[in-house]
Scaffold this active site. Structure first.
Site, PDB file in Angstrom:
ATOM      1  N   CYS A   1       0.817  -1.215   0.000  1.00 23.57           N
ATOM      2  CA  CYS A   1       0.000   0.000   0.000  1.00 23.57           C
ATOM      3  C   CYS A   1       0.850   1.264   0.000  1.00 23.57           C
ATOM      4  O   CYS A   1       0.485   2.275  -0.602  1.00 23.57           O
ATOM      5  CB  CYS A   1      -0.951   0.002   1.190  1.00 23.57           C
TER       6      CYS A   1
ATOM      7  N   HIS B   1      -1.684   0.740   7.282  1.00 26.63           N
ATOM      8  CA  HIS B   1      -2.107   0.908   5.897  1.00 26.63           C
ATOM      9  C   HIS B   1      -1.795   2.334   5.440  1.00 26.63           C
ATOM     10  O   HIS B   1      -1.660   3.247   6.259  1.00 26.63           O
ATOM     11  CB  HIS B   1      -3.606   0.639   5.789  1.00 26.63           C
TER      12      HIS B   1
ATOM     13  N   ASN C   1      -8.426   4.253  -2.107  1.00 23.63           N
ATOM     14  CA  ASN C   1      -7.761   3.065  -1.576  1.00 23.63           C
ATOM     15  C   ASN C   1      -7.083   2.320  -2.726  1.00 23.63           C
ATOM     16  O   ASN C   1      -7.178   2.722  -3.890  1.00 23.63           O
ATOM     17  CB  ASN C   1      -8.774   2.179  -0.856  1.00 23.63           C
TER      18      ASN C   1
END
Length: 438
Positions: free
Chosen positions: A71, A363, A384
């Site tokens: 991520c 994250h 995202n």
């Protein structure tokens, strides 16, 4: 204090208290059938999290990291691709995460060997050594690590270096690298303890790194030194740039200066207005340091809003697993009223949750919009990297209360800080322990 042994009398007391409250049976049936979160979910919260924002950047399709911990790479490359899309009129342009991932495997192994050699005199139960051995093949990371890779190796479009089966599911690779690097650590420590020369150790280290390169090559493919960049913009104009290196590509097509960007942290269990450094988080020898300036949350928000208003997206670190509806893309600190469901006190502030390892960053995502009402942010638009099948075509909506309690870092251009805030960046950073969660 003596340890407490549970007895039948204790069990009888627990059962009596449970049976004496008639609503417990009703809630038991609901939780057993529907689960904890579905029972505790507050639909009033869901109703207020609509996808309308007063400040919003058009960013196109989301990417998908799939079953990987990349991520941090996706979020930085999202920021870069948004800049490229706006500058060259190519909305759904994609940069290769696999390319940077390849080099991260090699660089991370290289710095791991240095740390093992530096700690060779420490016993096996040393906390620092255990920290390095815990997960040497992991694929998570931070902003400074991603910047270090881009600044050294440049970037490539996904069309020139696509995803592989392994980069989309890194579980097997992590297992291989964890075993290989731990064994390498054993060999290096044994060589040092047996009195091998520096030259012999250096030669063995080179052999080990070549093996890591081979593993990364099998898993990702080996990056080419040059590639041909071809694309059509949104007006269907054709463009081609032949025999360009990844570094030349970054320098030519991206005007963003990554050195102008700073990490603003909000860790209320640590001193505010202090610069911190995590040397154990560095992945490239001689590369960007992993640092953050610890500031109150309103400073992070003000800087992020200013950058969004100027049309630039914002990388941020968070705890996405907390009070999160993944499928519907909802983030609100009151989404699941679990304490109310169980009639227990679960209250802990942000600092307490950090101290007790209840809440740590896990994250990275990208801010692409914000809704401001009466000069205050109420909710944020979040890009995202979990594909288009979750949220609103991959976009999440984040309540401002969730940001307060679950966002720990935002990356902003230094120009959005005040003069006094920029001066704080000149101080000598405080080094965090290698085992520190943050």
């Amino acid at each position: 204090m003596a340890h407490t042994k549970l007895t039948q009398a204790d069990f009888d007391a627990m059962r009596e208290k449970y049976d004496n409250d008639p609503k417990n049976k009703v809630l038991q049936r609901s939780v057993m059938k529907n689960g904890i979160n579905n029972t505790a979910k507050d639909n009033r919260v869901v109703a207020k999290l609509n996808h309308t924002y007063s400040v919003e950047i058009d960013t196109g399709k989301v990417s998908n990291q799939k079953r990987s911990g990349r991520c941090w790479l996706f979020s930085l490359l999202n920021v870069l691709k948004h800049d490229f899309a706006k500058r060259y009129d190519v909305k759904d342009f994609e940069l290769s995460q696999s390319y940077l991932f390849f080099w991260d495997k090699v660089e991370r192994a290289n710095i791991f060997y240095d740390r093992i050699i530096d700690t060779a005199d420490k016993p096996f139960d040393d906390r620092e050594l255990r920290c390095y051995l815990a997960a040497p093949g992991a694929d998570g990371g931070e902003w400074g690590m991603a910047v270090a890779l881009v600044q050294k190796y440049g970037v490539m479009p996904t069309s020139a270096f696509p995803e592989s089966n392994v980069t989309e599911d890194t579980s097997d690779l992590k297992e291989v690298l964890n075993r290989k690097l731990r064994r390498d650590a054993m060999v290096l420590r044994d060589m040092i303890h047996s009195g091998k020369s520096d030259a012999e150790i250096a030669e063995k280290r080179k052999e080990m790194l070549k093996e890591v390169y081979k593993i990364a090559g099998f898993a990702c493919g080996v990056p080419r030194e040059t590639f041909t960049f071809e694309y059509r913009d949104d007006k269907q104009n054709y463009h081609v740039d032949a025999d360009i290196t990844p570094k030349q590509f970054f320098d030519k097509y991206f005007e963003i200066d990554l050195d102008d960007y700073v990490v603003l942290g909000n860790y209320p269990n640590r001193k505010m207005e202090q610069l911190f450094r995590n040397k154990a988080g560095q992945n490239v020898v001689g590369g960007r340091q992993v640092e953050f300036l610890n500031m109150p949350m309103d400073v992070l928000k003000d800087a992020a809003i200013a950058q969004l208003k100027d049309g630039e997206t914002v990388w941020f670190a968070n705890t996405v697993t907390e009070q999160s509806d993944r499928q519907n893309g909802l983030l609100d600190d009151d989404l699941y009223r679990r304490a109310e469901l169980f009639d227990i006190d679960m209250n802990m502030d942000k600092a307490q949750r950090l101290d007790y390892y209840d809440n740590i960053p896990n994250h990275a995502m990208t801010l692409t919009g914000v809704d401001i009402v009466d000069d205050k942010p109420t909710k944020w638009k979040v890009e995202n990297s979990w594909g288009e099948k979750v949220g609103e075509k991959g976009y999440f909506v984040m309540a401002d209360n969730w940001m307060d309690n679950n966002v720990f870092e935002v990356i902003v251009n230094k120009k959005y800080l005040t003069d006094s805030q920029r001066q704080l960046l000149e101080q000598t950073p405080v080094d965090l322990d290698p085992w520190a969660a943050v």
